[in-house]
Design a protein around this motif. Sequence first.
Motif, PDB file in Angstrom:
ATOM      1  N   SER A 320      47.578 -27.137  64.580  1.00 47.83           N
ATOM      2  CA  SER A 320      46.959 -28.203  63.907  1.00 47.83           C
ATOM      3  C   SER A 320      46.275 -27.400  63.134  1.00 47.83           C
ATOM      4  N   GLN A 376      45.337 -24.437  68.390  1.00 48.50           N
ATOM      5  CA  GLN A 376      44.136 -25.026  68.627  1.00 48.50           C
ATOM      6  C   GLN A 376      44.229 -24.800  70.147  1.00 48.50           C
ATOM      7  N   PRO A 378      45.143 -25.823  73.966  1.00 54.17           N
ATOM      8  CA  PRO A 378      45.291 -27.500  74.125  1.00 54.17           C
ATOM      9  C   PRO A 378      43.743 -27.603  75.213  1.00 54.17           C
ATOM     10  N   HIS A 379      44.128 -28.993  75.562  1.00 49.64           N
ATOM     11  CA  HIS A 379      42.528 -29.273  76.143  1.00 49.64           C
ATOM     12  C   HIS A 379      43.151 -29.521  77.813  1.00 49.64           C
ATOM     13  N   LYS A 381      42.932 -25.960  79.389  1.00 50.02           N
ATOM     14  CA  LYS A 381      43.482 -24.215  78.961  1.00 50.02           C
ATOM     15  C   LYS A 381      42.057 -23.564  78.559  1.00 50.02           C
ATOM     16  N   GLU A 432      39.129 -24.653  75.860  1.00 44.00           N
ATOM     17  CA  GLU A 432      39.331 -25.345  75.573  1.00 44.00           C
ATOM     18  C   GLU A 432      39.130 -26.709  74.333  1.00 44.00           C
ATOM     19  N   ASP A 433      40.180 -27.030  73.188  1.00 48.93           N
ATOM     20  CA  ASP A 433      40.488 -27.796  72.017  1.00 48.93           C
ATOM     21  C   ASP A 433      39.437 -27.514  71.357  1.00 48.93           C
ATOM     22  N   GLN A 434      39.414 -25.860  70.690  1.00 50.08           N
ATOM     23  CA  GLN A 434      38.842 -25.048  70.039  1.00 50.08           C
ATOM     24  C   GLN A 434      39.682 -24.924  69.308  1.00 50.08           C
ATOM     25  N   ALA A 435      39.446 -23.522  67.867  1.00 49.26           N
ATOM     26  CA  ALA A 435      40.724 -22.910  67.195  1.00 49.26           C
ATOM     27  C   ALA A 435      40.746 -22.118  67.221  1.00 49.26           C
TER      28      ALA A 435
END
Length: 474
Positions: A320, A376, A378-379, A381, A432-435
């Motif tokens: 994203s 990004q 995934p949540h 992970k 998770e949720d970081q890019a």
Amino acid sequence: MTTSAELGLPALTVAPGVVATTTLTVRNGLDIVEAYSLEVVGDCAAWTTVEPARVSLYPGTSATVTVRLAPPRSPAARAGEFPLGIRVLPAERPELVTVPETTVTVTPFHELQAALAPRRRRGWLRGRYRTSVRNLGNTPGTVVLTPGQAGEELRFRVTPERLRLEPGESGEMRLQARARKLIWFGKPASWPFEVTVGPEEGAAGKGAAGQGPGGRDTDGKDTDGEGAAGKAETAPASGPLTALQNPVLEGEFTQLSILPKWLLALLAALLALLLAWFALVRPAVRSSAKQAAEQAVAQQSAAPGPTAAAPSDGAPTAPSGGSTNGQGKPGAGQPSAGAGSRGTGPGLAVPGTGQQSSATIDVQTANGASSAGSYQVPHGKVFDITDIVVANFQGDQGLLTITAGKQTITTIALETFRNQDYHWVTPIQVPEDQAVTVNVTCESPGTPASGKQASTCHELLNISGALSDIRQGN
């Protein structure tokens, strides 16, 4: 019965500025007392007098008077032969008037008045002067200028060569002084010279070295408006006046150097600074830059890595990127030996759930702009990055920065590489949720293999590693 008069000399010679005398004898041949008026006539009347100017005589008597000739020493008394007459006019019998005559020779004299203006000139090679001459003598003459200079550093040119002047007439002659060589550096040099003004017949054999007839005027820089004036003087004489004293005018030419002395010192200083730069400063700057680059690489290689993450099930999803052009694509990593650092984040990976995964971030940036692409995690992970490959296939110019979460992995100039890969034995862990984000600043698009320069910068980033589940409840 009549009246008679006779001059004492049949001819007279007189020099201007000198008084000459003769006598006039008047005889009364009438039988009455007669009064006679004596008047000078002719070209000499302006400067001739009779003393006394009136006499009275008894019949049969005579009287002698003095005739005084005083021609002035000026152009008004022209040289040559002139008739002199004395009119003797009886008062009672005017019809018996008589005019005795004689010839007066006025001797020539020569006198010149001259001025040189300006007296001083400044220039690189030549200077121009004006010489005004006036004939104060009583005879026409041809005037010439005879310039001279002691050291013969100057050459002279007079225009016109000679000047014909009538008595009382004025004229102007131009004089050019030219140095024999230029002065490139150093102080100005002053060359004094003299100009003799005289008649043409008196100038033979007196010409200065370098004098040439005719010529064109050249400009010189005038420092002052002073003029040197001279006037010939000759003493009066009783006989023919032939002696001549010519005016001598003094002038000066100041020759300037082409390049001022301070310019030579400035060029020497600049040359010394240039040699010092190439000999000392430039090697020191290059050495300092190289040392700073090596220290940056060493610090990046020695940064501590994150703890190992437990594997878990899952696969990476497409990246994203908000306003970016980046997108994630499945792919395979390129393993290679290397060193890196590992970030830390919340949650631990579940052992045995890790799967090898990769994603590609495609970033296109307009010229002079900045853009970013990201992938990004995934949540639920955890992504352990082991390999990153950056492709600058167009040869763009600009700046590229890679970050994982809140950690900056590297910043690199685009023009320094076409393909760049990074590999870590200890993976970099992205929670998770970081890019993983790629920021590109485009300074100038490059030229791809097609040979036509691109309109935008285009970079590809491939990241590879293990995607694992997060242990729940921690």
